[in-house]
Design an enzyme around this catalytic site. Structure first.
Site, PDB file in Angstrom:
ATOM      1  N   CYS A 164       0.825  -1.206   0.000  1.00 57.11           N
ATOM      2  CA  CYS A 164       0.000   0.000   0.000  1.00 57.11           C
ATOM      3  C   CYS A 164       0.860   1.257   0.000  1.00 57.11           C
ATOM      4  CB  CYS A 164      -0.964  -0.004   1.181  1.00 57.11           C
ATOM      5  SG  CYS A 164      -0.234   0.066   2.814  1.00 57.11           S
ATOM      6  N   CYS A 165       0.211   2.361  -0.371  1.00 53.99           N
ATOM      7  CA  CYS A 165       0.864   3.671  -0.421  1.00 53.99           C
ATOM      8  C   CYS A 165       1.984   3.655  -1.463  1.00 53.99           C
ATOM      9  CB  CYS A 165       1.368   4.039   0.974  1.00 53.99           C
ATOM     10  SG  CYS A 165       1.850   5.763   1.173  1.00 53.99           S
ATOM     11  N   ILE A 166       3.228   3.941  -1.068  1.00 58.35           N
ATOM     12  CA  ILE A 166       4.349   3.979  -2.010  1.00 58.35           C
ATOM     13  C   ILE A 166       4.972   2.601  -2.217  1.00 58.35           C
ATOM     14  CG2 ILE A 166       6.084   4.472  -0.234  1.00 58.35           C
ATOM     15  CD1 ILE A 166       5.946   5.897  -3.869  1.00 58.35           C
TER      16      ILE A 166
END
Length: 259
Positions: A164-166
């Site tokens: 998730c995210c980066i």
């Protein structure tokens, strides 16, 4: 009075139905063994704390058993989270990750794929600074050897990987041609740039690596069925925290379904 009681009874039945469905779903996921790989403690130089916590909450609710790991390496640098500036300190990724794991953590070198059904990587700048060098080199980055070996081992075993995210950039770098998300469809259309900043360049770099970036809303996850990759944008979107929590929940549920 009868009408009020009837209305309350109907709402109670609806709530019980939802609870029963959730219980039924999660009971089918019992016994899944999931590894969570951290990158430090704190959004600017380690794992994003809310994301890591959300992953652990959803895994707990899903009945999964969890082991937490981190590489025993120095952080790229240490950021003073109050000032938002680098400091002169030196910190170790495994030691800092132990804060999030309440001390119950192992060296990533000890992670055995055969002992786990899936692996999940939270976001936070640590994923782009400590697990790889994306923060400074972008698509030309290198991935930490142990992290790369972990990703490849789960992939080769046909076991799902959640990011998730980066952190989806790790998959983009290791698995050419894969599909990931880290930005929303509204951001792509330019309709909500205040909530989804600084994601267009990352998405473009992912595409330049020969992968496919798929836009999803913050509360959704994307599943690359072929590679068993499950991704969600999380705090790559400046959304209310409950929406980020829901998106991570979607990712965790999809990971458990594939496990």
């Amino acid at each position: 009075m009868f009408t009020l009681l009837h209305h309350c009874s109907r709402n109670l039945l609806t709530l019980r139905t939802v609870q029963a469905v959730n219980k039924s779903y999660y009971s089918t996921q019992m016994g899944k063994r999931v590894a969570v790989v951290l990158a430090g403690c704190g959004v600017f130089d380690g794992s994003e704390i809310h994301e890591a916590s959300a992953i652990l909450v959803h895994l707990s609710r899903g009945g999964a058993s969890v082991n937490i790991f981190a590489p025993n390496i120095d952080q790229m640098h240490v950021v003073d989270h109050l000032k938002g500036e680098p400091s002169q300190e030196k910190r170790n990724v495994l030691v800092e990750s132990a804060r999030l794991a309440r001390g119950n953590i192992q060296n990533l070198s000890k992670l055995s794929v055969s002992d786990h059904d899936a692996v999940i990587f939270p976001g936070g700048f640590g994923a782009a600074k400590n697990l790889c060098t994306w923060a400074v080199q972008g698509k030309d980055c290198s991935v930490n050897d142990e992290v790369k070996a972990t990703l490849q081992a789960f992939h080769s075993a046909g076991k799902p990987i959640g990011l998730c995210c980066i952190s989806p950039v790790l998959a983009a770098k290791v698995f050419p041609g894969c599909e990931v998300t880290n930005m929303s469809s509204s951001s792509r259309r330019g309709g909500d740039t205040a909530r989804y900043p600084d994601t267009a360049d990352t998405a473009a770099a992912i595409n330049q690596l020969g992968c496919k970036h798929v836009c999803k809303s913050v509360s959704q996850s994307h599943v690359d069925e072929k590679n068993k990759l499950v991704t969600t944008c999380a705090f790559m979107c400046k959304a209310p925290i409950h929406e980020v929590f829901d998106g991570i929940g979607s990712m965790v549920q999809d990971v458990l379904k594939l496990a």
